[in-house]
Each structure stands twice: as structure tokens, then as C-alpha cells.
Motif scaffolding. Structure first.
Motif, PDB file in Angstrom:
ATOM      1  N   GLY A 191       0.793  -1.223   0.000  1.00 13.79           N
ATOM      2  CA  GLY A 191       0.000   0.000   0.000  1.00 13.79           C
ATOM      3  C   GLY A 191       0.825   1.273   0.000  1.00 13.79           C
ATOM      4  O   GLY A 191       0.287   2.355   0.194  1.00 13.79           O
ATOM      5  N   MET A 192       2.133   1.154  -0.234  1.00 17.84           N
ATOM      6  CA  MET A 192       3.011   2.328  -0.240  1.00 17.84           C
ATOM      7  C   MET A 192       3.572   2.530  -1.641  1.00 17.84           C
ATOM      8  O   MET A 192       3.801   1.555  -2.358  1.00 17.84           O
ATOM      9  CB  MET A 192       4.185   2.111   0.726  1.00 17.84           C
ATOM     10  N   PRO A 193       3.831   3.775  -2.013  1.00 14.37           N
ATOM     11  CA  PRO A 193       4.508   4.021  -3.286  1.00 14.37           C
ATOM     12  C   PRO A 193       5.903   3.399  -3.244  1.00 14.37           C
ATOM     13  O   PRO A 193       6.651   3.602  -2.284  1.00 14.37           O
ATOM     14  CB  PRO A 193       4.602   5.545  -3.368  1.00 14.37           C
ATOM     15  N   ALA A 194       6.217   2.624  -4.270  1.00 21.42           N
ATOM     16  CA  ALA A 194       7.516   1.968  -4.334  1.00 21.42           C
ATOM     17  C   ALA A 194       8.026   2.034  -5.767  1.00 21.42           C
ATOM     18  O   ALA A 194       7.272   2.317  -6.698  1.00 21.42           O
ATOM     19  CB  ALA A 194       7.396   0.514  -3.870  1.00 21.42           C
ATOM     20  N   TYR A 195       9.301   1.754  -5.917  1.00 25.58           N
ATOM     21  CA  TYR A 195       9.943   1.849  -7.217  1.00 25.58           C
ATOM     22  C   TYR A 195      10.805   0.600  -7.401  1.00 25.58           C
ATOM     23  O   TYR A 195      11.651   0.294  -6.564  1.00 25.58           O
ATOM     24  CB  TYR A 195      10.750   3.149  -7.304  1.00 25.58           C
ATOM     25  N   ALA A 196      10.544  -0.119  -8.493  1.00 29.08           N
ATOM     26  CA  ALA A 196      11.155  -1.430  -8.690  1.00 29.08           C
ATOM     27  C   ALA A 196      11.994  -1.475  -9.963  1.00 29.08           C
ATOM     28  O   ALA A 196      11.741  -0.747 -10.923  1.00 29.08           O
ATOM     29  CB  ALA A 196      10.063  -2.494  -8.761  1.00 29.08           C
ATOM     30  N   LYS A 197      12.968  -2.372  -9.939  1.00 27.53           N
ATOM     31  CA  LYS A 197      13.784  -2.657 -11.112  1.00 27.53           C
ATOM     32  C   LYS A 197      13.701  -4.162 -11.335  1.00 27.53           C
ATOM     33  O   LYS A 197      13.956  -4.937 -10.412  1.00 27.53           O
ATOM     34  CB  LYS A 197      15.239  -2.234 -10.872  1.00 27.53           C
ATOM     35  N   ASP A 198      13.317  -4.544 -12.535  1.00 23.39           N
ATOM     36  CA  ASP A 198      13.159  -5.959 -12.885  1.00 23.39           C
ATOM     37  C   ASP A 198      12.221  -6.680 -11.912  1.00 23.39           C
ATOM     38  O   ASP A 198      12.467  -7.819 -11.515  1.00 23.39           O
ATOM     39  CB  ASP A 198      14.520  -6.667 -12.917  1.00 23.39           C
ATOM     40  N   GLY A 199      11.173  -5.990 -11.485  1.00 27.35           N
ATOM     41  CA  GLY A 199      10.172  -6.582 -10.604  1.00 27.35           C
ATOM     42  C   GLY A 199      10.524  -6.570  -9.126  1.00 27.35           C
ATOM     43  O   GLY A 199       9.717  -6.948  -8.291  1.00 27.35           O
ATOM     44  N   ASN A 200      11.733  -6.135  -8.781  1.00 28.18           N
ATOM     45  CA  ASN A 200      12.169  -6.102  -7.381  1.00 28.18           C
ATOM     46  C   ASN A 200      12.155  -4.677  -6.849  1.00 28.18           C
ATOM     47  O   ASN A 200      12.772  -3.785  -7.442  1.00 28.18           O
ATOM     48  CB  ASN A 200      13.590  -6.660  -7.247  1.00 28.18           C
TER      49      ASN A 200
END
Length: 157
Positions: free
Chosen positions: A90-99
């Protein structure tokens, strides 16, 4: 000689009670379950657009956290375009290659006195034997934004 076994004594204190998860923690786990469930149902094109739910979540935040989250979103997108916005617990997050590499936790989320910019173990911030993985935020200055931009760039590697 007596071969009967005595029951093991309990190691828990009798007067302590386990409260379990807080309401906020249970809510975050339910949000994560919904995220995983909806991610499995979305078509590939919709999966690529994780930004819309992130912007909606930011818009729901109370005033001081919302302004900070909007600025962080802009800084992270500008500093590391390779990262994809998505929701995480429920928090804004930022992923690279799904992680997930980094995330923003509003102060209101767990009723804390400050918001948090956190980095997962996927972030390339390793420096010696000890390094910070979360930063308390009460406001964002131009200098803070520049430091965050550099951290996010380093985290992406």
C-alpha cells in the motif's frame, strides 16, 4: 530410578500477553494481498502502468506526506528512469526488474512522527560493513532532494 518424564516448563511469562499485529500492520498486509491478487489478473499492458495506482495512493495521503510523496516521486523518476513505480504494501515503491528498490512510507501509515524513505536489500547501497537503509523525512529541501537523487542513482547501480 524414576523414568517418567516431566512436562517442559513454559518459557513465556504468564502475565505478558501477545497483542499480535497492529491494525496498521494488518491493513498493510491486506493491501499487499490485494496487490498480488490484482497483479495476477491484469493484462500485460496494465501491469506496465504501475504509476496510476501509485499516484492515486499519493493523492489519498494527508497534506504534509502528500507533498513530500509527490516531490519524491518526481525526484525518483528523474534520477532513475529505469525504476518502475508500483504499490508495495500500500506504499509508493519503485522497482527494477520486478524487485522493489526503494519505497515511501507516510508518517500516517503506521502513525509515526516522520515519513520514511526506505531501500530494500536489492538497492546497491552497500558501503563497508554497515550502511543506512531508511531515512526519516520531516520535510524536503533542495539539498535533500539532490541527496535522494544521488542515493537512488546509486541504489539502481
Amino acid at each position: 530410578m524414576n523414568d517418567t518424564q516431566k512436562p517442559a516448563k513454559s518459557t513465556t511469562a504468564k502475565n505478558k500477553s501477545y497483542e499480535g499485529f497492529t491494525d496498521e500492520e494488518r491493513s498493510a498486509m491486506k493491501e499487499r494481498a490485494r496487490e498480488l491478487k490484482s497483479a495476477g489478473r491484469r493484462p500485460r499492458a496494465a501491469k506496465a502502468d504501475g504509476e496510476s495506482p501509485v499516484l492515486e495512493k499519493i493523492a489519498e495521503m494527508p497534506e504534509p506526506d502528500r507533498v513530500m510523496a509527490e516531490r519524491l516521486h518526481a525526484v525518483i523518476k528523474a534520477s532513475a528512469p529505469a525504476l518502475s513505480p508500483r504499490l508495495w504494501y500500500g506504499m509508493p515503491a519503485y522497482a527494477k526488474d520486478g524487485n522493489v528498490v526503494c519505497f515511501f512510507q507516510s508518517a500516517q501509515k503506521f502513525k509515526t512522527r516522520y515519513a520514511t524513505l526506505g531501500f530494500s536489500d536489492k538497492a546497491n547501497l552497500d558501503e563497508g560493513a554497515m550502511w543506512p537503509t531508511a531515512y526519516a523525512l520531516t520535510e524536503l529541501t533542495a539539498a535533500d532532494e539532490a541527496r535522494i537523487g544521488a542515493l537512488v542513482q546509486k541504489a539502481v547501480g
